[in-house]
Scaffold this active site. Structure first.
Site, PDB file in Angstrom:
ATOM      1  N   ARG A  71      61.146  97.983  78.062  1.00  0.00           N
ATOM      2  CA  ARG A  71      62.278  98.676  78.666  1.00  0.00           C
ATOM      3  C   ARG A  71      63.570  98.654  78.201  1.00  0.00           C
ATOM      4  O   ARG A  71      64.661  98.733  78.786  1.00  0.00           O
ATOM      5  CB  ARG A  71      62.331  97.981  79.978  1.00  0.00           C
ATOM      6  CG  ARG A  71      61.270  97.824  80.788  1.00  0.00           C
ATOM      7  CD  ARG A  71      60.348  99.114  81.102  1.00  0.00           C
ATOM      8  NE  ARG A  71      58.791  98.827  81.547  1.00  0.00           N
ATOM      9  CZ  ARG A  71      57.907  98.817  80.695  1.00  0.00           C
ATOM     10  NH1 ARG A  71      58.134  99.073  79.747  1.00  0.00           N
ATOM     11  NH2 ARG A  71      56.834  98.658  81.479  1.00  0.00           N
ATOM     12  N   SER A  99      59.806  98.714  89.504  1.00  0.00           N
ATOM     13  CA  SER A  99      60.025  97.271  89.404  1.00  0.00           C
ATOM     14  C   SER A  99      61.615  97.126  89.177  1.00  0.00           C
ATOM     15  O   SER A  99      62.177  97.513  88.529  1.00  0.00           O
ATOM     16  CB  SER A  99      59.249  96.853  88.098  1.00  0.00           C
ATOM     17  OG  SER A  99      57.743  96.828  87.826  1.00  0.00           O
ATOM     18  N   GLU A 136      65.710  95.220  86.022  1.00  0.00           N
ATOM     19  CA  GLU A 136      65.129  96.326  85.302  1.00  0.00           C
ATOM     20  C   GLU A 136      65.854  97.551  85.613  1.00  0.00           C
ATOM     21  O   GLU A 136      66.358  98.620  84.973  1.00  0.00           O
ATOM     22  CB  GLU A 136      63.408  96.585  85.195  1.00  0.00           C
ATOM     23  CG  GLU A 136      63.164  97.706  84.582  1.00  0.00           C
ATOM     24  CD  GLU A 136      61.543  97.830  84.594  1.00  0.00           C
ATOM     25  OE1 GLU A 136      60.901  96.671  84.502  1.00  0.00           O
ATOM     26  OE2 GLU A 136      61.053  98.847  84.682  1.00  0.00           O
TER      27      GLU A 136
HETATM   28  C1  LIG Z   1      57.498 104.115  92.489  1.00  0.00           C
HETATM   29  C2  LIG Z   1      58.160 103.736  91.035  1.00  0.00           C
HETATM   30  C3  LIG Z   1      57.142 103.119  90.198  1.00  0.00           C
HETATM   31  C4  LIG Z   1      57.603 103.033  88.619  1.00  0.00           C
HETATM   32  N1  LIG Z   1      56.669 102.576  87.714  1.00  0.00           N
HETATM   33  C5  LIG Z   1      57.202 102.234  86.612  1.00  0.00           C
HETATM   34  C6  LIG Z   1      56.411 101.661  85.429  1.00  0.00           C
HETATM   35  O1  LIG Z   1      55.028 101.785  85.829  1.00  0.00           O
HETATM   36  N2  LIG Z   1      56.791 101.581  84.304  1.00  0.00           N
HETATM   37  C7  LIG Z   1      58.126 101.852  84.011  1.00  0.00           C
HETATM   38  O2  LIG Z   1      58.620 101.402  82.718  1.00  0.00           O
HETATM   39  N3  LIG Z   1      59.016 102.370  84.860  1.00  0.00           N
HETATM   40  C8  LIG Z   1      58.676 102.523  86.094  1.00  0.00           C
HETATM   41  N4  LIG Z   1      59.408 103.003  87.202  1.00  0.00           N
HETATM   42  C9  LIG Z   1      61.041 103.092  86.744  1.00  0.00           C
HETATM   43  C10 LIG Z   1      61.400 104.456  86.128  1.00  0.00           C
HETATM   44  O3  LIG Z   1      60.589 105.512  86.982  1.00  0.00           O
HETATM   45  C11 LIG Z   1      61.439 104.697  84.659  1.00  0.00           C
HETATM   46  O4  LIG Z   1      62.306 103.719  84.350  1.00  0.00           O
HETATM   47  C12 LIG Z   1      61.857 106.035  84.156  1.00  0.00           C
HETATM   48  O5  LIG Z   1      61.467 105.956  82.870  1.00  0.00           O
HETATM   49  C13 LIG Z   1      63.256 106.342  84.449  1.00  0.00           C
HETATM   50  O6  LIG Z   1      63.370 107.813  84.431  1.00  0.00           O
HETATM   51  P1  LIG Z   1      64.321 108.870  85.192  1.00  0.00           P
HETATM   52  O7  LIG Z   1      64.213 110.130  84.655  1.00  0.00           O
HETATM   53  O8  LIG Z   1      64.074 108.546  86.740  1.00  0.00           O
HETATM   54  O9  LIG Z   1      65.715 108.078  84.837  1.00  0.00           O
HETATM   55  P2  LIG Z   1      67.046 107.572  85.673  1.00  0.00           P
HETATM   56  O10 LIG Z   1      66.441 106.609  86.689  1.00  0.00           O
HETATM   57  O11 LIG Z   1      67.612 108.863  86.047  1.00  0.00           O
HETATM   58  O12 LIG Z   1      67.765 106.905  84.663  1.00  0.00           O
HETATM   59  C14 LIG Z   1      67.424 105.731  83.906  1.00  0.00           C
HETATM   60  C15 LIG Z   1      68.349 105.494  82.723  1.00  0.00           C
HETATM   61  O13 LIG Z   1      67.944 106.340  81.794  1.00  0.00           O
HETATM   62  C16 LIG Z   1      68.993 107.328  81.642  1.00  0.00           C
HETATM   63  N5  LIG Z   1      68.687 108.892  81.122  1.00  0.00           N
HETATM   64  C17 LIG Z   1      67.928 109.492  82.012  1.00  0.00           C
HETATM   65  N6  LIG Z   1      67.660 110.672  81.538  1.00  0.00           N
HETATM   66  C18 LIG Z   1      68.234 110.597  80.309  1.00  0.00           C
HETATM   67  C19 LIG Z   1      68.391 111.629  79.205  1.00  0.00           C
HETATM   68  N7  LIG Z   1      67.957 112.826  79.217  1.00  0.00           N
HETATM   69  N8  LIG Z   1      69.223 111.286  78.076  1.00  0.00           N
HETATM   70  C20 LIG Z   1      69.678 109.784  78.028  1.00  0.00           C
HETATM   71  N9  LIG Z   1      69.491 108.817  78.988  1.00  0.00           N
HETATM   72  C21 LIG Z   1      68.875 109.213  80.087  1.00  0.00           C
HETATM   73  C22 LIG Z   1      70.032 107.119  82.507  1.00  0.00           C
HETATM   74  O14 LIG Z   1      71.493 107.359  82.039  1.00  0.00           O
HETATM   75  C23 LIG Z   1      69.710 105.734  82.885  1.00  0.00           C
HETATM   76  O15 LIG Z   1      70.511 104.825  82.250  1.00  0.00           O
HETATM   77  C24 LIG Z   1      58.976 103.223  88.635  1.00  0.00           C
HETATM   78  C25 LIG Z   1      59.730 103.722  89.361  1.00  0.00           C
HETATM   79  C26 LIG Z   1      59.487 103.965  90.766  1.00  0.00           C
HETATM   80  C27 LIG Z   1      60.286 104.598  91.893  1.00  0.00           C
END
Ligand SMILES: Cc1cc2nc3c(=O)[nH]c(=O)nc-3n(C[C@H](O)[C@H](O)[C@H](O)COP(=O)(O)OP(=O)(O)OC[C@H]3O[C@@H](n4cnc5c(N)ncnc54)[C@H](O)[C@@H]3O)c2cc1C
Length: 314
Positions: A182, A231, A301
């Site tokens: 992560r 998480s 996380e």
């Molecule tokens: C129900 C649920 C289940 C989940 N299960 C998992 C799982 O099994 N495994 C897991 O790893 N995560 C899980 N997550 C967490 C999350 O979905 C992941 O961390 C995902 O990768 C975040 O992506 P996002 O686009 O929503 O990022 P955001 O939440 O919008 O941002 C997260 C971080 O990434 C950065 N970011 C976003 N887009 C970019 C970009 N284009 N360039 C640079 N930085 C960027 C943001 O600035 C921030 O620092 C879960 C979340 C939920 C709600």
């Protein structure tokens, strides 16, 4: 060097597309948090290069964050005091074959389940774990998202990154991103535009069977993708954060409008009365109690963006 100067520069370049006081809660899975002082949806690489120029000339010191699908973020109730960038889906959400026979190029705004389905239909294995993660490719690269024993770094070959502090566009090889559990070395100044994956060919049936079993497992063991950010804590070495939270007797424990899920103790679920500060307080109180009971320091996380009050000493 101020927010007003940055707003002026962005307005000159982008006109009405450059917005003020945009509510962010609806752009996150938690559905809470205040507005972005400045907000822009870049639609091209040259838009991003223009943003970089504005930041260099007018906005030095103004905080910037790239918002993906907001599934790992808790935005402060006071909002974000600087610029929020959200890559326009019409330009940055796409999937296409890469140069190699088993490769995929995906835009940073592409939802992870879209990527899982695209690769499954082509009998390409490696990203089926993305089926139940409600994030984007950009967020997955930044966070090295993973599940079911796989993670983004297993198949990521390269990512195209624009550095807002210099305006420089580079193609980074996966090892350069120092991806670990992560974690990546990307900063808030570095925006992922797309990513290329090298996948493993199998039969469509084999890949689909795994995808379906992941989907089924999720539905049975975790709350749906609303009012939480997945998480809450990273798993400490050799253990599970959810097990520790549960063993501390905290399933159902609540601060304000947020409670530790009764289905999965590492998911903290909000109701319509919740504030972002409630999430922050619950996370810190749960970590404090787990430390007290087991001597283990849990590391969040989820990412907190903006200003929060530390009430743990009051
Ligand atoms: C129900 C649920 C289940 C989940 N299960 C998992 C799982 O099994 N495994 C897991 O790893 N995560 C899980 N997550 C967490 C999350 O979905 C992941 O961390 C995902 O990768 C975040 O992506 P996002 O686009 O929503 O990022 P955001 O939440 O919008 O941002 C997260 C971080 O990434 C950065 N970011 C976003 N887009 C970019 C970009 N284009 N360039 C640079 N930085 C960027 C943001 O600035 C921030 O620092 C879960 C979340 C939920 C709600």
């Amino acid at each position: 060097m101020s927010l007003a100067e940055l707003a002026g520069c962005l307005e000159e370049r982008f006109g009405e597309r450059s917005k003020h006081d945009v509510p962010l809660g609806r752009l996150t899975t938690y559905r809470i948090g205040g507005p972005a002082a400045l907000y822009l949806e870049p639609g091209t690489r040259s838009d991003l290069e223009a943003v970089a120029r504005c930041l260099q000339s007018a906005g030095e010191g103004v905080p910037v964050i790239t918002l993906g699908r907001g599934s790992n973020l808790v935005i402060s109730d006071k909002g974000w005091p600087g610029l929020v960038l959200r890559l326009a889906p019409r330009a940055f959400s796409f999937t296409r074959p890469g140069d190699g026979p088993d490769s995929l190029v995906a835009g940073a705004a592409t939802p992870l389940p879209v990527v899982a389905n695209w690769t499954t239909r082509r009998g390409l294995s490696g990203l089926e774990f993305m089926i139940a993660i409600p994030g984007s490719i950009g967020g997955a690269v930044r966070m090295n998202a993973g599940a079911h024993g796989s993670e983004t770094s297993d198949t990521l070959a390269t990512a195209t990154v624009l550095d807002l502090s210099s305006g420089e566009l580079t193609e980074r090889k996966a090892p350069e991103l120092e991806l670990s559990y992560r974690h990546s070395n990307l900063t808030e100044q570095e925006v992922v535009l797309d990513a290329t994956f090298e996948l493993v060919p199998q039969t469509e049936n084999e890949v689909r069977a795994r995808l379906e079993s992941f989907r089924k497992h999720r539905g049975e063991t975790q709350p749906p993708a609303v009012q939480n950010a997945g998480s809450t804590f990273k798993n400490p070495a050799g253990d599970h954060a959810g097990r520790l939270v549960e063993a501390a007797g905290l399933k159902g424990f609540r601060v304000g409008g947020v409670e530790v899920s009764r289905l999965h103790a590492n998911f903290f679920v909000s109701d319509e009365t919740a504030t972002a500060q409630d999430v922050y307080d619950l996370v810190h109180e749960v970590a404090r109690r787990v430390k007290e009971d087991f001597g283990i320091e849990l590391e969040p996380e989820v990412k907190f963006a903006g200003e929060f009050e530390d009430r743990s000493h009051t």
